[in-house]
Design an enzyme around this catalytic site. Structure first.
Site, PDB file in Angstrom:
ATOM      1  N   ASP A  80      27.158  48.673  59.807  1.00  0.00           N
ATOM      2  CA  ASP A  80      25.824  47.832  58.936  1.00  0.00           C
ATOM      3  C   ASP A  80      26.481  46.745  58.253  1.00  0.00           C
ATOM      4  O   ASP A  80      27.641  46.910  58.158  1.00  0.00           O
ATOM      5  CB  ASP A  80      24.620  48.510  58.654  1.00  0.00           C
TER       6      ASP A  80
HETATM    7  C1  BGC Z   1      20.228  46.473  58.457  1.00  0.00           C
HETATM    8  C2  BGC Z   1      20.686  45.836  60.049  1.00  0.00           C
HETATM    9  C3  BGC Z   1      20.425  44.411  59.920  1.00  0.00           C
HETATM   10  C4  BGC Z   1      21.672  43.450  59.226  1.00  0.00           C
HETATM   11  C5  BGC Z   1      20.834  42.236  59.495  1.00  0.00           C
HETATM   12  C6  BGC Z   1      21.019  45.275  56.667  1.00  0.00           C
HETATM   13  O1  BGC Z   1      21.075  45.190  56.032  1.00  0.00           O
HETATM   14  O2  BGC Z   1      20.431  47.072  57.840  1.00  0.00           O
HETATM   15  O3  BGC Z   1      19.610  46.508  59.945  1.00  0.00           O
HETATM   16  O4  BGC Z   1      20.725  44.101  61.533  1.00  0.00           O
HETATM   17  O5  BGC Z   1      21.155  43.829  57.734  1.00  0.00           O
HETATM   18  O6  BGC Z   1      20.278  41.528  58.686  1.00  0.00           O
END
Ligand code: BGC
Length: 967
Positions: free
Chosen positions: A789
């Site tokens: 993530d």
């Molecule tokens: C989130 C993800 C997301 C990623 C990209 C993260 O903060 O937890 O779910 O896909 O950011 O935006």
């Protein structure tokens, strides 16, 4: 936005997706109460109140927010459907106040406002007698209650969130008393619904959910009877928040939120409420219709592999057509293992049935789906005894349709335990499976057919991971100097696996295309890349948006791209290696990009970029669709619909040059207050896995695009989401938290998987070899790549070894380089540490990093390193700072030069080059299947296009979990 503008914008949107979004939204709304059959609404006039009427919430905030050119509010939807709204004065006044509040509140940052979709909340104002009188030309009133939730913040069990405010309750009392019929619409996720019974004159309760940009129209479809509601809850709605089994430990309820013990074990949702006899307000699987249905089980059969239930559903009503969901629950016998009262084993939804019409559904699921995970055996096991099959239209409205008698216990799947619990607690146990005092149940069991199943006929699959975790192979080009630089035994002492070497022929200037053509192997291709190239490749990036841009220059990219997606794989090696880059885009409810306004706001904040001219297409022309959120889609219980939405979404991704959709979110609703529950599907893992698979199969039916299922795994709260520790028993992990991912990986083969920010049992998910390699690849057969993530705080070196292949949204590559090579610090001539700046986000805010590399400066460190400063140079100010902090000491040498000695701790290299190569290969194998692959080769070189196929069709195997035939 005025209504005329909204209509203008709507007409600009081309393509079928808004209609699909509207259709899906209507299918997932759940009718919870309908006293006196006030719904559907027959009168043409409606009084409409409540904040959600105008500022209708389309979805959640954060990365799961969708970028959309318009949103149809409930008010607008009712007008579009031809209703006369008698409370226009109140609504317009509300809307004006709401807009003014948004304009005046400067406390929300541009990122939060434009990217995350955060608005200033305005609690519902109190209605007056006058408001009611003014609208009294209608006999029906609707009150829309809305709640916003999103990433980074959990919901709270307080008034204004989980509970209604006193003002809302008073408003409901007023409309209940002031109008003949009163309907409450919940534009929310789970909330406390006691108010409905406290205010007696309320008639109907409809869960609209967060229904996407066409929400208002879809709601009108349901209210008017254009669509008969057929959604079913995917969660248990409890009477009291404290009834939820996770409530004592969720968020900060049992401490600071950093350590969360999943003490309820497998008893999540209805598994708990049913086993421990807690009556919910509305049970899992519940949802009413405008018509009535009769479900008659025609036959149940079982063989060594499958259970099949044939059920005929008849619309016994006379006025409305509708759809019904047949739900099959299995109750396993209590043996050595504790068992929940029942678990969802299969389900099927009928087509639209006219009054009097019927349809027969054959629902088949594997016998092994009734097994439980035994930690003692490290296996899924069917324990001997009677398995009850319950068939009905909700978890609490079923009849026992058959009893399957298993003669002996049988292991259906042999695994190895992988994720041992790190805390000292035992899972909740001791519920009662069958309440023998329930005479009706006893009678049903006695009357049900008994089917024999012989344990000997059932196969045991050995699915334990066969991956050799004790060694990693590093591929070396013949003649490589790597081995001469590498001093075995010393600097890699803290690794618990060995590095094997394999020599491959050189292939200078090779391109990824040569791998596709079979001219070279993938191993050869990565062997000729140096560590810096590999480390750059496996770091993704944030803010690059154009495939064809060679340099990672965010401002150049900003000028060329329409908008920014959430990230991409790097574009640095397009020319040199023929490696395409791919855009990664949020999120579960629709394409989510950075709008021009946000980017401009960013650029203007920095004096260096304030004057940058950025030209974009008008985003309102872009035609992105905000689909309903994940939980609403799941509430349809309609697998075909999931595939259609997946296909529609996928088409939009392709049109927008994106490759990977960062969705669906497959985390389990452990507790209703998780801020991101709207993105996830359910408290039930089977429903999650099936609906997730169907969506993925739809999305991946387009050639060369894919999804990233997330957040793998046990990411069940937003409080302390980064680095918080979820302590969960292996059984609960296998049966609840991993199961949805497992089904989706095995049956839909997602292109990528995103690990979560949290730890599981003390180990960062992205750094867990057991999770990312043994379970995901070894047991489940995952073939794509795994990404972190965004900006996870994990140890990126460890991530590489664990099988988390890509670091998103791009980190300092030296973390990986140091993990392989343990570089020494780099000093300036004045003895101070040298610095570099990492690439920045949209041209702003690159981070300055000191080049300490594998040395961590500390006053009490056990190691030292030195910098020599020539006699004619003074030691720098930064050196003095370190001296003051007792980290550095300066000694003047005889020749006038100075030795600066720093204290600290040196971390030896702890992964191998092969670890990074492995990650690069996993990524490259997927990139070769991306549609962008053909963009990077020049036709004039005689290159023949690579044939890009749909990613999923290569693997499709949903039949192993659920098969539904309709007759
Ligand atoms: C989130 C993800 C997301 C990623 C990209 C993260 O903060 O937890 O779910 O896909 O950011 O935006």
């Amino acid at each position: 936005m005025s209504i005329t503008n909204l209509l203008d914008l709507q007409t600009k949107v081309r393509g079928p997706n808004p209609r699909i979004a509207r259709w899906a939204a209507a299918q997932g709304m759940v009718l919870l109460e309908n006293r006196n059959k006030v719904l559907p609404i027959v009168s043409p006039k409606i009084a409409l109140f409540g904040g959600g009427a105008c500022s209708t919430v389309k979805g959640g905030t954060g990365s799961g927010n969708a970028t959309t050119p318009y949103e149809v509010s409930v008010y607008q939807g009712l007008l579009n459907a031809g209703f006369t709204v008698t409370s226009a004065a109140w609504l317009e006044d509300y809307e004006a106040k709401f807009m003014k509040l948004q304009e005046e509140d400067t406390g929300i940052s541009p990122l939060d406002k434009f990217f995350s979709g955060i608005k200033t909340e305005m609690p519902d104002p109190a209605l007056t007698e006058r408001d009611i009188t003014e609208a009294s030309d209608a006999d029906t009133a609707i009150y829309v209650i809305s709640r916003v939730a999103g990433e980074g913040k959990d919901r709270v069990a307080e008034e204004g969130d989980y509970y209604l405010t006193e003002v809302e309750k008073e408003n409901l009392r007023l409309i209940a008393a002031g109008f003949k019929k009163s309907i409450v619409v919940l534009n929310t996720s789970v909330i406390d619904t006691k108010f409905f019974h406290e205010i007696e004159e309320l008639d109907a309760l409809l869960l609209m959910s967060l229904a996407g940009m066409e929400g208002g129209n879809a709601l009108a479809d349901v209210l008017s009877g254009e669509v008969t509601p057929s959604g079913k809850l995917t969660d248990t709605w409890a009477v009291n928040y404290s009834d939820y089994p996770a409530s004592p430990t969720f968020g900060t309820n049992a401490g600071d939120g950093k350590q969360v013990n999943y003490e309820e074990g497998i008893y999540v949702g209805y598994r708990y409420f049913d086993t421990f006899h807690i009556k919910p307000a509305y049970e899992f699987g519940f949802g009413m219709s405008y018509t009535d249905f009769e479900i008659e089980v025609k036959a149940v059969t079982v063989d060594s592999e499958n259970v099949s239930v044939q059920a005929t559903v008849k619309n016994t009503g006379s006025k409305y057509s509708g759809k019904e969901v047949v739900q099959i629950y299995a109750s396993a016998p209590k043996g050595k293992l504790d068992k929940p009262y029942q678990v969802l084993a299969g389900f099927g939804k009928t087509d639209e049935l006219e009054p009097g019409k019927s349809q027969t559904l054959s629902i088949t699921f594997p016998v092994s789906e009734m097994a439980s995970y035994s930690e003692a055996l490290a296996a899924w096991v069917l324990e001997a005894g009677d398995y009850l099959l319950r068939v009905g239209n909700s978890s609490r409205n079923t009849k026992v349709a058959a009893v399957i008698r298993l003669d002996e216990s049988k292991i259906t799947e042999q695994l190895s335990n992988m994720l041992p619990l790190d805390q000292n607690f035992t899972d909740k146990s001791g519920g009662e499976i069958i309440s023998c005092s329930d005479a009706a149940e006893v009678a049903q069991i006695a009357a049900a057919p008994m089917l024999d199943l012989k344990a000997a006929s059932i196969m045991t699959k050995d699915n334990a991971s066969k991956i050799d975790g004790n060694s990693v192979t590093t591929y070396l080009t013949e003649g490589s100097e790597y081995l001469s630089k590498y001093k075995p035994g010393t600097e890699r002492a803290n690794r618990n696996y060995i590095e094997k070497f394999e020599y491959v022929p050189p292939c200078e200037n090779a391109k990824l295309y040569d791998v596709y053509r079979g001219k070279i192997t993938m191993e050869q291709f990565v062997a000729q890349m140096d560590l810096k190239t590999l480390a750059t490749l496996v770091n993704g990036s944030f803010g690059q948006s154009n495939h064809r841009v060679e340099a990672a220059d965010p401002i150049e990219n900003a000028k060329e791209a329409k908008a920014f997606s959430s990230g991409s794989t790097v574009s640095n090696f397009i020319k040199s290696h023929g490696i395409p880059n791919t855009l990664l885009c949020d999120g579960p409810a629709g394409i989510h990009v950075m709008l021009l306004s946000t980017i401009k706001a960013f650029l203007s904040q920095n004096p260096e970029t304030a004057d940058t001219e950025v030209e974009f297409d008008s985003m309102s022309e872009a035609g992105y669709t905000a689909f309903p959120v994940g939980v609403l889609l799941a509430q349809t219980w309609d697998t075909e619909l999931m595939t259609e939405v997946g296909k529609a979404f996928g088409k939009e991704l392709l049109d927008n040059h994106t490759t990977v959709l960062l969705a669906p979110g497959l985390n389990i609703h452990r507790d209703p207050l998780c801020g991101r529950n709207f993105e996830y599907y359910s408290e039930d893992p089977k429903l999650t896995g099936i609906m997730g698979s169907m969506f993925v199969l739809g999305e991946q039916s387009h050639p060369g695009i894919g999804v990233s299922i997330k957040h793998f795994a046990a990411n069940n709260q937003e409080t302390e989401r980064s680095g918080g520790n979820s302590s969960v028993s292996e059984r609960a992990l296998r049966e609840i938290y991993l199961k949805g991912f497992e089904i989706t990986v095995k049956s839909a083969q997602p292109m990528t998987v995103m690990t979560s920010y949290n730890k599981i049992n003390g180990i960062q998910t992205s750094g867990s070899y057991d999770l990312c390699t043994h379970i995901l690849r070894g047991e489940w057969g995952f073939q794509g790549y795994v990404m972190t993530d965004w900006f996870t705080v994990s140890d990126n070196g460890q991530d590489m070894h664990a099988g988390n292949d890509v670091i998103m949204g791009g980190n300092d590559i030296s973390k990986i380089i140091n993990a392989v090579n343990a570089l020494m610090p780099e000093f300036m001539s004045d003895g101070s540490i040298s610095c570099r700046t990492t690439p920045s986000y949209v041209g702003v805010g690159g981070t300055v990093i000191e080049n300490w590399n594998s040395f961590l400066p500390q006053a009490n460190g056990r190691d030292t390193c030195t910098a020599i400063v020539a006699s004619e140079i003074e030691t720098g100010e930064k050196v003095q700072e370190m001296v003051d902090r007792k980290i550095a000491a300066v000694k003047v040498n005889e020749d006038g030069s100075k030795t600066v000695t720093y204290k600290g701790t040196y971390t030896p290299a702890y992964i191998t080059l092969g670890d990074v190569q492995k990650s690069a290969m996993n990524l490259l194998n997927v990139l070769l299947k991306s549609w962008t692959v053909n963009l990077v080769y020049n036709a004039s070189t005689g290159y023949e296009p690579i044939e890009v196929k749909p990613y999923s069709s290569l693997f499709e195997d949903l039949k192993s979990y659920l098969m539904v035939e309709k007759r």
